[in-house]
Design an enzyme around this catalytic site. Sequence first.
Site, PDB file in Angstrom:
ATOM      1  N   ALA A  22      -5.147  10.484   6.445  1.00  0.00           N
ATOM      2  CA  ALA A  22      -6.141   9.967   5.493  1.00  0.00           C
ATOM      3  C   ALA A  22      -5.721  10.234   4.050  1.00  0.00           C
ATOM      4  CB  ALA A  22      -7.514  10.548   5.820  1.00  0.00           C
ATOM      5  N   SER A  23      -6.590  10.853   3.262  1.00  0.00           N
ATOM      6  CA  SER A  23      -6.365  10.953   1.814  1.00  0.00           C
ATOM      7  C   SER A  23      -5.287  11.944   1.397  1.00  0.00           C
ATOM      8  CB  SER A  23      -7.676  11.298   1.108  1.00  0.00           C
ATOM      9  OG  SER A  23      -8.534  10.172   1.101  1.00  0.00           O
ATOM     10  N   ILE A  24      -4.731  12.699   2.331  1.00  0.00           N
ATOM     11  CA  ILE A  24      -3.538  13.483   1.984  1.00  0.00           C
ATOM     12  C   ILE A  24      -2.417  12.530   1.578  1.00  0.00           C
ATOM     13  CG2 ILE A  24      -1.827  15.141   2.842  1.00  0.00           C
ATOM     14  CD1 ILE A  24      -3.938  16.277   4.667  1.00  0.00           C
ATOM     15  N   SER A  25      -2.542  11.263   1.985  1.00  0.00           N
ATOM     16  CA  SER A  25      -1.590  10.233   1.553  1.00  0.00           C
ATOM     17  C   SER A  25      -1.522  10.145   0.029  1.00  0.00           C
ATOM     18  CB  SER A  25      -1.992   8.874   2.136  1.00  0.00           C
ATOM     19  OG  SER A  25      -2.078   8.921   3.544  1.00  0.00           O
ATOM     20  N   LYS A  26      -2.624  10.442  -0.643  1.00  0.00           N
ATOM     21  CA  LYS A  26      -2.634  10.406  -2.113  1.00  0.00           C
ATOM     22  C   LYS A  26      -1.653  11.427  -2.691  1.00  0.00           C
ATOM     23  CE  LYS A  26      -7.427   8.768  -2.591  1.00  0.00           C
ATOM     24  NZ  LYS A  26      -7.750   8.487  -1.189  1.00  0.00           N
TER      25      LYS A  26
END
EC number: 3.4.-.-
Length: 547
Positions: free
Chosen positions: A163-167
């Site tokens: 999920a937002s660890i992709s950021k």
Amino acid sequence: MYRLMSAVTARAAAPGGLASSCGRRGVHQRAGLPPLGHGWVGGLGLGLGLALGVKLAGGLRGAAPAQSPAAPDPEASPLAEPPQEQSLAPWSPQTPAPPCSRCFARAIESSRDLLHRIKDEVGAPGIVVGVSVDGKEVWSEGLGYADVENRVPCKPETVMRIASISKSLTMVALAKLWEAGKLDLDIPVQHYVPEFPEKEYEGEKVSVTTRLLISHLSGIRHYEKDIKKVKEEKAYKALKMMKENVAFEQEKEGKSNEKNDFTKFKTEQENEAKCRNSKPGKKKNDFEQGELYLREKFENSIESLRLFKNDPLFFKPGSQFLYSTFGYTLLAAIVERASGCKYLDYMQKIFHDLDMLTTVQEENEPVIYNRARFYVYNKKKRLVNTPYVDNSYKWAGGGFLSTVGDLLKFGNAMLYGYQVGLFKNSNENLLPGYLKPETMVMMWTPVPNTEMSWDKEGKYAMAWGVVERKQTYGSCRKQRHYASHTGGAVGASSVLLVLPEELDTETINNKVPPRGIIVSIICNMQSVGLNSTALKIALEFDKDRSD
């Protein structure tokens, strides 16, 4: 007959007896030599004696008083194992523990209990954790199921949505381009992506920059399209925070201001009445938003811009924090234009450099080994599979798959770059970090006007949430400095947390970076808050490390 039985039994039990001569006989016959033995008569007599002995022994046992079975002797055979307790929980294969993990036996046991707690509290099918200490992985383990239907247990190699660890991964691409002089963080994004229209806010022309996008200060919307609901929610949160701050300051200073208490109370009641409709629960959460479940496949980031590029800004850029995954879709387009490469190609090069070989974009068609399935509870509180989604519109903001091991590698690379500048004077042979120390300091410095939703003590920085070191009173709670990012996707939750060591002169002179604890947790259930658990685990390992 009893003597015959005893003699036969004694011979069978003696070294070189029946079992031994059977072994020699087999070897002898395989060599093509005549069989060993005392002839067929001896063999017949021996067989008859054994049969009668077994029968007689059975009769004698029937007459003897019942005895409890003897405890197994682990030293009786090199293959002997103690009996295993029956368990309803799935067996979870683990990576063999490295020798250094023995030093953290207490921390591992305590952390495993913390992991069981959060798993049981939310009813998650499966969860995987990984921990590294000073750059070395010391513990990784899976609990529960990666695939409930096929009874596939979670293990350290299980691949899930991060999920937002992709950021945080995307931030590395932006930082490398900035270091190379190919990207200016402070010019309007239209310089790189003219397809994104210029914006106005309340009739005033405003600029959206890369730096503002990174820290969620651009004003670009998230999944909620209703600007009124978003503004009401922000107003309510601001009021609530103000009340908490005032109460804290009054308690700290020992002042009650009793004279104005009634007036303040009345004003607060009026303000709360205005904001009541925007309390959490009135506004749809992210998992009730239709855009989160898109099935359309987008060929590139530029094409994905059509989902939001013509929508109005919700706030004036730089004025307020509004978490936005779509902002990172625009950042992916900036990476493509600044690098001259496709976003995914550029990210794969970074993953290769960081040795993150199991981290890939999520696509339905490719066979991705050890990929978990993802789950949610329906209205009847039954566990069901999540619907199919296509994350191609948000690779940069929430579209990657990974393992806890790869996330640990990523965290250690960031921590090394953050600390290596401090060690250079004492060790000139250290290799440079993947990112420069000044870049990492910039990334992990809290940005004004931001929020950190998963820890109110912190602020958002550049694709990381950061909590700074703080201690208000002597011999009381000390807040440790750490950086983390959480993630929430359809059927998945995640966290990556970096707890740097509080360095002193002795450590800098005698050790090498990275120095600190990294914790990564991934789970195949949505809406699971994992940051506090990750922080507790990190502190458990830090305690054992200090001892």
